[in-house]
Design an enzyme around this catalytic site. Structure first.
Site, PDB file in Angstrom:
ATOM      1  N   SER A 109       0.838  -1.196   0.000  1.00  0.00           N
ATOM      2  CA  SER A 109       0.000   0.000   0.000  1.00  0.00           C
ATOM      3  C   SER A 109       0.872   1.244   0.000  1.00  0.00           C
ATOM      4  O   SER A 109       1.915   1.284   0.662  1.00  0.00           O
ATOM      5  CB  SER A 109      -0.889   0.001   1.245  1.00  0.00           C
ATOM      6  OG  SER A 109      -1.437   1.294   1.446  1.00  0.00           O
ATOM      7  N   GLN A 130       1.109  -0.094  -4.833  1.00  0.00           N
ATOM      8  CA  GLN A 130      -0.229   0.513  -4.997  1.00  0.00           C
ATOM      9  C   GLN A 130      -0.124   2.030  -4.904  1.00  0.00           C
ATOM     10  O   GLN A 130       0.479   2.572  -3.983  1.00  0.00           O
ATOM     11  CB  GLN A 130      -1.187  -0.018  -3.925  1.00  0.00           C
ATOM     12  CG  GLN A 130      -2.591   0.592  -4.003  1.00  0.00           C
ATOM     13  CD  GLN A 130      -2.757   1.765  -3.071  1.00  0.00           C
ATOM     14  OE1 GLN A 130      -2.269   1.746  -1.950  1.00  0.00           O
ATOM     15  NE2 GLN A 130      -3.434   2.818  -3.522  1.00  0.00           N
ATOM     16  N   TYR A 132      -2.103   5.935  -5.229  1.00  0.00           N
ATOM     17  CA  TYR A 132      -3.210   6.872  -5.422  1.00  0.00           C
ATOM     18  C   TYR A 132      -2.635   8.022  -6.221  1.00  0.00           C
ATOM     19  O   TYR A 132      -1.430   8.272  -6.179  1.00  0.00           O
ATOM     20  CB  TYR A 132      -3.717   7.408  -4.080  1.00  0.00           C
ATOM     21  CG  TYR A 132      -4.442   6.400  -3.232  1.00  0.00           C
ATOM     22  CD1 TYR A 132      -5.649   5.848  -3.652  1.00  0.00           C
ATOM     23  CD2 TYR A 132      -3.935   6.016  -1.990  1.00  0.00           C
ATOM     24  CE1 TYR A 132      -6.320   4.932  -2.854  1.00  0.00           C
ATOM     25  CE2 TYR A 132      -4.602   5.093  -1.196  1.00  0.00           C
ATOM     26  CZ  TYR A 132      -5.796   4.560  -1.634  1.00  0.00           C
ATOM     27  OH  TYR A 132      -6.457   3.653  -0.858  1.00  0.00           O
ATOM     28  N   THR A 158      -5.197   2.461  -7.724  1.00  0.00           N
ATOM     29  CA  THR A 158      -6.515   2.335  -7.083  1.00  0.00           C
ATOM     30  C   THR A 158      -7.402   3.486  -7.543  1.00  0.00           C
ATOM     31  O   THR A 158      -7.053   4.652  -7.361  1.00  0.00           O
ATOM     32  CB  THR A 158      -6.356   2.317  -5.554  1.00  0.00           C
ATOM     33  OG1 THR A 158      -5.545   1.193  -5.219  1.00  0.00           O
ATOM     34  CG2 THR A 158      -7.708   2.209  -4.861  1.00  0.00           C
ATOM     35  N   LYS A 230      -7.274  -0.992 -10.119  1.00  0.00           N
ATOM     36  CA  LYS A 230      -7.963  -1.671  -9.017  1.00  0.00           C
ATOM     37  C   LYS A 230      -9.216  -0.897  -8.624  1.00  0.00           C
ATOM     38  O   LYS A 230      -9.136   0.277  -8.257  1.00  0.00           O
ATOM     39  CB  LYS A 230      -7.023  -1.772  -7.811  1.00  0.00           C
ATOM     40  CG  LYS A 230      -7.641  -2.313  -6.532  1.00  0.00           C
ATOM     41  CD  LYS A 230      -6.573  -2.544  -5.473  1.00  0.00           C
ATOM     42  CE  LYS A 230      -7.129  -3.101  -4.183  1.00  0.00           C
ATOM     43  NZ  LYS A 230      -7.702  -2.066  -3.297  1.00  0.00           N
ATOM     44  N   SER A 252     -12.733  -5.045  -7.573  1.00  0.00           N
ATOM     45  CA  SER A 252     -12.625  -4.745  -6.138  1.00  0.00           C
ATOM     46  C   SER A 252     -13.601  -3.645  -5.764  1.00  0.00           C
ATOM     47  O   SER A 252     -13.845  -2.726  -6.553  1.00  0.00           O
ATOM     48  CB  SER A 252     -11.189  -4.271  -5.835  1.00  0.00           C
ATOM     49  OG  SER A 252     -11.066  -3.841  -4.487  1.00  0.00           O
ATOM     50  N   HIS A 254     -12.866  -2.291  -2.740  1.00  0.00           N
ATOM     51  CA  HIS A 254     -12.027  -1.755  -1.665  1.00  0.00           C
ATOM     52  C   HIS A 254     -12.416  -2.381  -0.314  1.00  0.00           C
ATOM     53  O   HIS A 254     -12.422  -1.708   0.720  1.00  0.00           O
ATOM     54  CB  HIS A 254     -12.155  -0.229  -1.605  1.00  0.00           C
ATOM     55  CG  HIS A 254     -10.939   0.506  -1.124  1.00  0.00           C
ATOM     56  ND1 HIS A 254     -10.194   1.330  -1.929  1.00  0.00           N
ATOM     57  CD2 HIS A 254     -10.332   0.550   0.090  1.00  0.00           C
ATOM     58  CE1 HIS A 254      -9.194   1.863  -1.233  1.00  0.00           C
ATOM     59  NE2 HIS A 254      -9.252   1.399   0.006  1.00  0.00           N
ATOM     60  N   ASP A 285     -10.684  -9.145  -5.463  1.00  0.00           N
ATOM     61  CA  ASP A 285     -10.584  -9.211  -4.001  1.00  0.00           C
ATOM     62  C   ASP A 285     -11.908  -8.811  -3.374  1.00  0.00           C
ATOM     63  O   ASP A 285     -12.806  -8.295  -4.036  1.00  0.00           O
ATOM     64  CB  ASP A 285      -9.408  -8.396  -3.449  1.00  0.00           C
ATOM     65  CG  ASP A 285      -9.587  -6.880  -3.548  1.00  0.00           C
ATOM     66  OD1 ASP A 285     -10.728  -6.378  -3.609  1.00  0.00           O
ATOM     67  OD2 ASP A 285      -8.552  -6.184  -3.562  1.00  0.00           O
ATOM     68  N   GLY A 286     -12.036  -9.120  -2.057  1.00  0.00           N
ATOM     69  CA  GLY A 286     -13.253  -8.793  -1.318  1.00  0.00           C
ATOM     70  C   GLY A 286     -13.940 -10.035  -0.808  1.00  0.00           C
ATOM     71  O   GLY A 286     -14.549 -10.779  -1.572  1.00  0.00           O
ATOM     72  N   GLY A 287     -13.824 -10.280   0.488  1.00  0.00           N
ATOM     73  CA  GLY A 287     -14.578 -11.360   1.108  1.00  0.00           C
ATOM     74  C   GLY A 287     -14.032 -12.761   0.902  1.00  0.00           C
ATOM     75  O   GLY A 287     -14.713 -13.729   1.240  1.00  0.00           O
ATOM     76  N   VAL A 288     -12.828 -12.880   0.375  1.00  0.00           N
ATOM     77  CA  VAL A 288     -12.249 -14.213   0.166  1.00  0.00           C
ATOM     78  C   VAL A 288     -11.747 -14.747   1.514  1.00  0.00           C
ATOM     79  O   VAL A 288     -10.832 -14.174   2.106  1.00  0.00           O
ATOM     80  CB  VAL A 288     -11.090 -14.156  -0.859  1.00  0.00           C
ATOM     81  CG1 VAL A 288     -10.434 -15.524  -0.990  1.00  0.00           C
ATOM     82  CG2 VAL A 288     -11.576 -13.640  -2.200  1.00  0.00           C
ATOM     83  N   GLY A 308      -7.183  -9.261   1.831  1.00  0.00           N
ATOM     84  CA  GLY A 308      -6.990  -8.048   2.622  1.00  0.00           C
ATOM     85  C   GLY A 308      -7.018  -8.317   4.113  1.00  0.00           C
ATOM     86  O   GLY A 308      -5.995  -8.617   4.738  1.00  0.00           O
TER      87      GLY A 308
HETATM   88  C1  FNR Z   1      -7.687  -1.607   2.449  1.00  0.00           C
HETATM   89  N1  FNR Z   1      -7.667  -1.535   1.061  1.00  0.00           N
HETATM   90  C2  FNR Z   1      -6.765  -0.679   0.443  1.00  0.00           C
HETATM   91  N2  FNR Z   1      -6.705  -0.620  -0.899  1.00  0.00           N
HETATM   92  C3  FNR Z   1      -5.801   0.181  -1.524  1.00  0.00           C
HETATM   93  O1  FNR Z   1      -5.762   0.208  -2.751  1.00  0.00           O
HETATM   94  N3  FNR Z   1      -4.942   0.937  -0.787  1.00  0.00           N
HETATM   95  C4  FNR Z   1      -4.936   0.933   0.569  1.00  0.00           C
HETATM   96  O2  FNR Z   1      -4.127   1.622   1.196  1.00  0.00           O
HETATM   97  C5  FNR Z   1      -5.897   0.134   1.227  1.00  0.00           C
HETATM   98  N4  FNR Z   1      -5.965   0.095   2.585  1.00  0.00           N
HETATM   99  C6  FNR Z   1      -6.836  -0.774   3.205  1.00  0.00           C
HETATM  100  C7  FNR Z   1      -6.827  -0.845   4.591  1.00  0.00           C
HETATM  101  C8  FNR Z   1      -7.644  -1.766   5.243  1.00  0.00           C
HETATM  102  C9  FNR Z   1      -7.607  -1.851   6.729  1.00  0.00           C
HETATM  103  C10 FNR Z   1      -8.484  -2.637   4.479  1.00  0.00           C
HETATM  104  C11 FNR Z   1      -9.351  -3.663   5.142  1.00  0.00           C
HETATM  105  C12 FNR Z   1      -8.503  -2.534   3.106  1.00  0.00           C
HETATM  106  C13 FNR Z   1      -8.502  -2.441   0.244  1.00  0.00           C
HETATM  107  C14 FNR Z   1      -7.785  -3.758  -0.007  1.00  0.00           C
HETATM  108  O3  FNR Z   1      -6.753  -3.601  -0.929  1.00  0.00           O
HETATM  109  C15 FNR Z   1      -8.730  -4.834  -0.584  1.00  0.00           C
HETATM  110  O4  FNR Z   1      -9.410  -4.294  -1.691  1.00  0.00           O
HETATM  111  C16 FNR Z   1      -9.749  -5.376   0.422  1.00  0.00           C
HETATM  112  O5  FNR Z   1      -9.210  -5.416   1.714  1.00  0.00           O
HETATM  113  C17 FNR Z   1     -10.217  -6.765   0.019  1.00  0.00           C
HETATM  114  O6  FNR Z   1     -11.253  -7.187   0.826  1.00  0.00           O
HETATM  115  P1  FNR Z   1     -11.075  -8.165   2.115  1.00  0.00           P
HETATM  116  O7  FNR Z   1     -10.138  -9.293   1.708  1.00  0.00           O
HETATM  117  O8  FNR Z   1     -10.521  -7.312   3.199  1.00  0.00           O
HETATM  118  O9  FNR Z   1     -12.456  -8.615   2.353  1.00  0.00           O
END
Ligand code: FNR
Length: 362
Positions: A109, A130, A132, A158, A230, A252, A254, A285-288, A308
């Site tokens: 990140s 990653q 921004y 992202t 992403k 995703s 997020h 990603d998400g919920g895996v 995540g």
């Molecule tokens: C994130 N995510 C995220 N994404 C990104 O592009 N940059 C970031 O800095 C962050 N920071 C971040 C912090 C925390 C605490 C979480 C939980 C998530 C999103 C992350 O990359 C990813 O998309 C999700 O976490 C996937 O879902 P699960 O596996 O947490 O359910």
């Protein structure tokens, strides 16, 4: 009294809750607003069933695959998540070492508590960075150049965060965002935090909410690294991204921290995969949380998944070892799923191995 060892990755969440101050646990666990999408990301997997094929020799199972030419031991990557030192004193360094030990890719990140150079120096895992996009374009360019120079193999842009989603737990806790390590020496990242959470105040002062499709060319012009985008959730955006020459797409939302009521990622995967038509890899990603979830994503066309929260919970509970255990459990579960479905390698997984809700007769 001895606490029993976790037997699946969900059980790390409770260990993390016990290990962390409430402000930090809430920061990791929370989603946006009603947390509808947060629940749906997980629930939507449960609405897909797996159709095993029988009487196939599955003594040898090969989980290995490749992403953008990088060979990895299983289709499981570490998603970019912020502030690993709030989970464990070794922070991103521990996560990166675990990624190396598990022979997978870590997506670092931008909001890390170690600089991207420190993470590079600490391990030889394949790393993606990653990004921004900031109001100050020079700042983004500087980060991309540093990532290139320290051996990161791709930029993960992202695109779902023109502003930060409303995470009410962080607002209640007046969550304090740590200083951003990667910006040290460039500018102070002190932000005024009189209302809302620290991360929200930071995003609002730094992220460029005007960044749009036409600006992707700018990013392409400043780097030779492949760019993964992403935060794609529709076939329209997937088509457009491929036309503009991105090298990969990550489906995703997020981790449900941005737009609440966005669809569960697994429910839109196939739509995106069809639009992309095999031109670039599609990840999700998400919920895996289970090997079976990974199997379902692959059957619906994902090349790999990213993890995540479970990684952060493993880190909070047991540091580097915890992350290794989380990835290891998912690998073991995936391997068993392949055996029980009659697949001896990742490429044997087909669309016919799963059924979604609306397909009872095929
Ligand atoms: C994130 N995510 C995220 N994404 C990104 O592009 N940059 C970031 O800095 C962050 N920071 C971040 C912090 C925390 C605490 C979480 C939980 C998530 C999103 C992350 O990359 C990813 O998309 C999700 O976490 C996937 O879902 P699960 O596996 O947490 O359910």
């Amino acid at each position: 009294q001895m606490a029993s060892e976790p037997v699946n990755v969900n059980e790390y969440q409770e260990l993390a809750r016990r290990a962390l101050p409430k402000m930090y646990y809430d920061f990791y666990a929370a989603g946006a607003e009603d947390e509808h999408t947060l629940r749906e990301n997980v629930k939507a997997f449960s609405r897909i069933s797996i159709c095993p094929r029988i009487l196939i020799d599955v003594r040898q199972i090969d989980l290995s695959t490749s992403i953008l030419g990088h060979h990895i031991s299983a289709p499981i990557l570490i998603a970019p998540t912020a502030y690993h030192k709030l989970a464990h004193s070794e922070g991103e360094i521990a996560t990166a070492k675990a990624a190396a030990a598990c022979k997978t890719i870590m997506v670092l990140s931008f909001s890390s508590n170690s600089t991207l150079e420190e993470v590079s120096a600490s391990c030889n895992a394949v790393r993606f960075f990653q990004l921004y996009v900031f109001k100050n374009r020079q700042l983004s360019a500087w980060l991309v150049q540093r990532a290139e120079k320290s051996g990161y193999k791709a930029i993960v842009l992202t695109v779902d965060t023109p502003k930060l989603g409303r995470r009410e737990a962080d607002i209640k806790n007046k969550m304090i965002a740590p200083q951003v390590k990667n910006l040290e020496g460039f500018m102070s990242t002190e932000v005024v935090n009189d209302k809302g959470s620290g991360p929200q105040a930071f995003a609002n002062s730094y992220y460029d909410s005007s960044f749009s499709w036409k600006d992707l060319n700018w990013l392409k012009s400043i780097t030779k690294l492949p760019i993964l985008i992403k935060g794609v959730l529709t076939h329209e955006d997937a088509t457009r991204a491929v036309e503009l020459g991105v090298d990969g797409i990550i489906v995703s939302n997020h981790g449900a921290r941005q737009l609440d009521y966005a669809p569960a990622t697994i429910s839109v995967l196939e739509e995106v995969v069809h639009a992309v038509g095999g031109k670039v890899p599609v990840l999700l990603d998400g919920g895996v949380r289970r090997g079976t979830d990974i199997f379902k994503a692959l059957a619906l066309g994902a090349r790999a998944v990213l993890i995540g929260r479970p990684v952060i919970y493993g880190l909070a509970a047991k540091g580097e070892n915890g992350v290794k255990q989380v990835i290891g459990m998912l690998k073991d579960e995936l391997e068993l799923t392949l055996a029980l479905t009659g697949c001896s390698s990742i490429k044997d997984i087909t669309r016919n191995h799963v059924r979604t809700d609306n397909e009872t007769h095929r």
